[in-house]
Design an enzyme around this catalytic site. Structure first.
Site, mmCIF file in Angstrom:
data_model
loop_
_atom_site.group_PDB
_atom_site.id
_atom_site.type_symbol
_atom_site.label_atom_id
_atom_site.label_comp_id
_atom_site.label_asym_id
_atom_site.label_seq_id
_atom_site.Cartn_x
_atom_site.Cartn_y
_atom_site.Cartn_z
ATOM 1 N N LYS A 282 79.697 47.703 47.212
ATOM 2 C CA LYS A 282 80.461 46.567 46.709
ATOM 3 C C LYS A 282 80.230 46.451 45.219
ATOM 4 O O LYS A 282 79.095 46.335 44.767
ATOM 5 C CB LYS A 282 80.034 45.271 47.400
ATOM 6 C CG LYS A 282 80.714 44.023 46.833
ATOM 7 C CD LYS A 282 80.245 42.763 47.537
ATOM 8 C CE LYS A 282 80.913 41.527 46.963
ATOM 9 N NZ LYS A 282 80.458 40.283 47.606
ATOM 10 N N ASP B 258 74.909 52.020 49.129
ATOM 11 C CA ASP B 258 75.537 50.939 48.387
ATOM 12 C C ASP B 258 75.910 51.351 46.963
ATOM 13 O O ASP B 258 75.533 52.426 46.482
ATOM 14 C CB ASP B 258 74.604 49.721 48.335
ATOM 15 C CG ASP B 258 74.605 48.940 49.643
ATOM 16 O OD1 ASP B 258 75.478 49.196 50.487
ATOM 17 O OD2 ASP B 258 73.733 48.062 49.808
ATOM 18 N N MET C 181 72.320 37.221 41.960
ATOM 19 C CA MET C 181 73.783 37.042 42.014
ATOM 20 C C MET C 181 74.204 35.712 41.386
ATOM 21 O O MET C 181 75.060 35.000 41.904
ATOM 22 C CB MET C 181 74.269 37.130 43.463
ATOM 23 C CG MET C 181 73.945 38.456 44.129
ATOM 24 S SD MET C 181 74.192 38.466 45.923
ATOM 25 C CE MET C 181 72.818 37.443 46.479
#
Length: 253
Positions: free
Chosen positions: A61, A39, A173
Site C-alpha cells: 500500500k 509490503d 501514520m
C-alpha cells in the site's frame, strides 16, 4: 526453525528497513520461503535474500494511495498456503504493531496451517538511531504508541490522555494529522513540548527534523517531510541537548 514439512505461514517483521536489522529467525524464514507476500516499504535488498525460485507477490500500500485490499491479501494467503509449504508474509517494522498482522493470523487460525510469528524491530525504535531514547530515567515514564489515522480517518482518541502523561508519545501514520496533533498539545498548554519527525529511519536517505510540537506543520513543510515517517513527542527529543547544557554549566561552576 519450525518443521518445514507442515504447511506454514510465517508472519515476519522486516524491521524499519536496514537489512542488517533483520533477526536471524526472520532471515532464515525469508531464505527458505517458497512464496513471499511483501509490503510497499520492504527494502529490495531483503527480497534478494529469498531463493531465486521463490515466488514474490507484491501486496503493498502506498501511503494514502493505491493499495491491495486486506481481504484480497487474506485470500492470497489462503491460496498460497494451500499450494506451498512455506509462505512468508513479510511486513515492515513489526507485524503486530499497526501492521494488521494478527488479522492475517486469524485468517488461517482454524485451517490445517501452522503459524509462526517472527517479530521485527518497530520503526519507532529507529528514534534511537537519531539519538532519541524512547525512555530515560527521570524524564520519560513510558511510551504511548498511537495511530494517527484510525479506520474512520480520525486521530486516536487516546492522544489527549497521552498529552497529559509524563511519557513519550510516538505517532504512526500521522503526517496528515500534524495540525490536529499540534492543536491538541496547545489546548493542554503543552505546545512547547519538543517533537521530532523521523522519515525513513535506518536507511541512507533517513531525515530528521526537530521542533516544538506547536510548529509541526510549519517545520514539516519547510523541510519537505513526507511519508513514511513517525512523530516522536516528549522531553526525550531534546534530551541530548539538555544534558549537554547541564554538563557545560557544571563545568563552568
Amino acid at each position: 526453525m519450525e518443521n518445514l514439512k507442515q504447511k506454514t505461514l510465517f508472519i515476519v517483521g522486516s524491521g524499519p528497513g536496514d537489512p542488517e536489522l533483520l533477526t536471524i529467525k526472520a532471515y532464515k524464514a525469508i531464505k527458505s520461503a517458497q512464496v513471499l507476500l511483501y509490503d510497499n516499504l520492504i527494502n529490495r535488498e531483503i527480497l534478494q535474500i529469498a531463493d531465486k525460485n521463490c515466488k514474490k507477490h507484491y501486496v503493498g500500500k502506498q501511503p494514502y494511495g493505491k493499495y491491495v485490499p486486506q481481504q484480497d491479501i487474506n485470500e492470497l494467503i489462503l491460496y498460497y498456503c494451500s499450494k506451498f509449504e512455506r509462505v512468508v508474509r513479510l511486513k515492515g517494522g513489526d507485524p503486530y504493531l499497526f501492521g494488521r498482522g494478527f488479522e492475517e493470523w486469524l485468517t488461517v487460525q482454524h485451517r490445517s496451517i501452522d503459524i509462526s510469528y517472527i517479530p521485527g524491530i518497530s520503526s519507532m525504535q529507529g528514534a534511537g538511531l537519531n539519538d532519541i531514547p524512547l525512555t530515560h530515567r527521570g524524564v520519560s515514564e513510558g511510551v504511548w504508541a498511537l495511530t494517527g489515522m484510525k479506520k474512520d480517518g480520525t486521530l486516536s482518541a487516546d492522544l489527549p490522555l497521552a498529552v497529559q502523561s509524563r511519557s513519550t508519545v510516538v505517532i504512526y501514520m500521522g503526517m496528515r494529522k500534524l495540525d490536529e496533533i499540534a492543536r491538541t498539545y496547545v489546548l493542554y498548554g503543552k505546545g512547547e513540548t519538543p517533537a521530532a519527525i523521523i522519515q525513513h529511519a535506518s536507511l541512507p536517505q533517513q531525515k530528521q527534523v526537530c521542533c516544538k510540537v506547536k510548529d509541526l506543520v510549519m517545520i514539516s513543510k519547510a523541510h519537505n517531510m513526507g511519508h513514511p515517517a513517525i512523530i516522536v513527542i516528549g522531553a526525550v527529543v531534546d534530551l541530548q541537548h539538555t544534558l549537554a547544557v547541564a554538563a557545560e554549566q557544571r563545568h563552568i561552576i
